[in-house]
Design an enzyme around this catalytic site. Structure first.
Site, mmCIF file in Angstrom:
data_model
loop_
_atom_site.group_PDB
_atom_site.id
_atom_site.type_symbol
_atom_site.label_atom_id
_atom_site.label_comp_id
_atom_site.label_asym_id
_atom_site.label_seq_id
_atom_site.Cartn_x
_atom_site.Cartn_y
_atom_site.Cartn_z
ATOM 1 N N GLY A 270 0.815 -1.199 0.000
ATOM 2 C CA GLY A 270 0.000 0.000 0.000
ATOM 3 C C GLY A 270 0.849 1.250 0.000
ATOM 4 O O GLY A 270 2.078 1.199 -0.133
ATOM 5 N N TYR A 473 29.890 -1.166 5.924
ATOM 6 C CA TYR A 473 29.466 -0.439 4.725
ATOM 7 C C TYR A 473 30.659 -0.364 3.771
ATOM 8 O O TYR A 473 31.651 0.306 4.066
ATOM 9 C CB TYR A 473 29.022 0.959 5.150
ATOM 10 C CG TYR A 473 28.262 1.773 4.137
ATOM 11 C CD1 TYR A 473 26.908 2.021 4.296
ATOM 12 C CD2 TYR A 473 28.900 2.344 3.044
ATOM 13 C CE1 TYR A 473 26.212 2.804 3.397
ATOM 14 C CE2 TYR A 473 28.209 3.112 2.133
ATOM 15 C CZ TYR A 473 26.863 3.344 2.320
ATOM 16 O OH TYR A 473 26.159 4.119 1.422
#
Length: 563
Positions: A270, A473
């Site tokens: 949604g 990272y």
């Protein structure tokens, strides 16, 4: 008016990266990836040269959208459609610069409230159209593009008009905020009332609350404030079954968490219109200190000890030796870091502390709160840092970190213009596996560089520390033609890194979502049974596959019934 980034790159048209005031950067890049970045960069393509297909928007659907939001908020102009066609992944930018625009949205719709979102979704489903929610457009995992070959109308639903802080419950320290609010805008609204959300991802300047929730993002100060999954206490989502609304209660036992189902759902369930989030008073004091550690291993041990101690910093970040050298190379002439290094710090570290300057690691650790709290936290962290051979170098590097923290994506665009492919991959794993995962991934990347015949560079930093582990990272780069063919080399390196995450005990993505880029590894991460569970959820709420089909789990778009 809703401001958007460049159609061909990251950020504002008026902002770009230049090495001109960073004297050490061009030699660094020449040495490590064999590229001369002193040449004039390739120019961005001319928009007028793009081959843009006409929109497919049936009159009945156009009329329904106009009735829902007003004619002035339904756009079929070519620039609007191109801006909303992709996110900002490396693949996206290479394709758009090469004129490969994929399946463009047929219309971009800007609802002004939840009722209008409901009307738009109803109209789309009635017309069997595809709906792709759009926040700031910063996604780098392929979460925003329509399936190639999609024959149904495609709508990009831009939430940019839903940009307000609606209410703050000062007793509960909760704020209701519309999903389209950009990071700087919502922080400005909160700060004016003495509050902060504390969520600052790299994309902060151009990303939205709804986008953070839809992709389970993390911010630079997550050690104190938590990831967006911790921050988000309730959501409102327009779904085909109606408006899903959860309650902002401290805890509950009401079956599987519906709120958690929305977190990371990437528009498959949604359109998020609003969220209730925890907020904090703007801290009395905020400081980020720089530290140098003698080795990566010692730095990791220090970060682990900080995580298990009574210390509660807001930021714990440490760069490996490669990223440390890169950070120093990107320092401006006369900057805080350059001044520190040039005033004899290297000599002190080498001669007095016996650092190997090629192995040392730069760390940033942040502290927030009252003056007394910050003083206590600095002492706790300082003692741990000393035990692992670290040296505090004051607030200068921290100030530089604060200034540069949202600029990194501009460097990628600069390198693209110079003929290099640069990208990131991030993961999370336990403290016990962190060092071996790092070593293994770096080795796999270098092996792949050799196999594809390029001089490549890979570096990493640790951020987002948790009780049991942390995020790693990675950033990698190599010279390559910035073409569709060049993406084959990129895929080889990216795949080697992602597979390394899975094989070495990490997750496929810590905060960059799944989209299309990471979907091939999903079953390895959550198990085939987990994939079946998620697929059943998507199919149950969206049997027609109208909601952002193909993301996270590939969809089979329903076709016409056989004769």
């Amino acid at each position: 008016m809703v401001e958007h980034m460049k159609w061909w790159g990251w950020g504002r048209e008026s902002v770009s990266f230049s090495p001109a005031d960073k004297p050490a950067l061009a030699p660094f890049i020449r040495k490590h990836i064999g590229l001369d970045v002193t040449r004039p960069p390739a120019q961005a393509p001319a928009f007028a040269d793009l081959d843009i297909a006409d929109p497919i928007l049936p009159d009945a659907l156009r009329d329904a959208l106009t009735a829902a939001v007003g004619a002035e908020h339904v756009h079929t102009e070519t620039l609007e459609r191109v801006v909303h066609a992709y996110g900002k992944s490396l693949r996206d930018l290479v394709r758009v610069r090469g004129g490969d625009l994929g399946r463009l949205p047929d219309a971009v719709v800007y609802p002004g409230g939840e009722d209008e979102v409901r009307a738009v979704l109803t109209a789309a489903i009635d017309a069997d159209a595809v709906v792709i929610p759009f926040g700031g457009g910063t996604n780098i995992s392929g979460s925003l593009e329509a399936p190639r070959g999609e024959i149904r109308p495609v709508l990009s639903v831009d939430l940019g008009r839903l940009d307000r802080v609606l209410d703050i419950d000062t007793d509960a320290r909760l704020a209701r905020i519309q999903a389209g609010a950009l990071g700087p805008d919502l922080e400005a609204q909160l700060n004016a009332l003495g509050w902060t959300l504390g969520h600052f991802p790299d994309s902060f300047s151009h990303s939205t609350l709804g986008g953070w929730i839809a992709t389970r993002s993390s911010g630079m100060q997550s050690d104190k404030y938590g990831d967006i999954a911790d921050i988000t206490k309730a959501v409102r989502v327009v779904t085909p079954a109606g408006v899903l609304a959860t309650r902002a209660v401290p805890s509950q036992s009401t079956g599987p968490s519906v709120r958690e189902m929305i977190l990371g759902s990437e528009g498959r369930l949604g359109i998020i219109t609003e969220a209730t989030v925890q907020v904090h008073r703007v801290p009395e004091e905020r400081t980020i200190l720089g530290y140098f550690f003698p080795t990566w291993d010692e730095a990791l041990l220090a970060m682990r000890e900080i995580a298990e101690s009574e210390a509660a910093p807001s930021v714990t970040r440490v760069a490996d030796p490669g990223e440390t050298r890169f950070s120093l190379a990107t320092s401006k002439k006369g900057s805080a870091v350059t001044a520190l290094v040039s005033r004899g710090l290297k000599q002190y570290l080498a001669r007095v502390k016996h650092f190997d300057l090629e192995r040392m690691c730069l760390s940033f650790i942040g502290f927030e709160g009252s003056s007394g709290h910050v003083r206590t936290q600095r002492k706790l962290v300082g003692d741990i840092v000393k035990r692992h051979g670290g040296v505090c170098v004051g607030t200068g590097p921290g100030q530089l970190y604060d200034q540069k923290k949202f600029d990194t994506p501009y460097i990628r665009d600069f390198l693209l213009g110079q003929g290099a492919l640069a990208d990131v991959s991030e993961t999370a794993t336990s403290w016990s596996q962190l060092a071996s995962l790092y070593t293994g991934v770096v080795a796999r990347a270098h092996k792949t560089f050799d196999e594809i015949g390029v001089q490549g560079w890979i570096m990493a930093h640790l951020s987002h520390s948790y009780h049991s582990g942390a995020c790693l990272y990675f950033t990698f780069a190599f010279a390559s033609p910035v073409t569709l063919d060049g993406l084959e080399r990129y895929d080889a390196v990216k795949s080697a890194i992602q597979q390394g995450f899975i094989d070495l005990g990490g997750t496929l993505s810590h905060h960059h979502a799944v989209g299309l880029e990471h979907a091939p590894w999903l079953a390895d991460d959550i198990s085939p049974a987990g994939v079946s569970l998620v697929a059943a959820l998507f199919d149950g709420i969206d049997p027609g596959h109208n909601l952002n089909p193909g993301k996270i789990i590939p969809s089979v778009v329903p076709g016409p019934a056989a004769d």
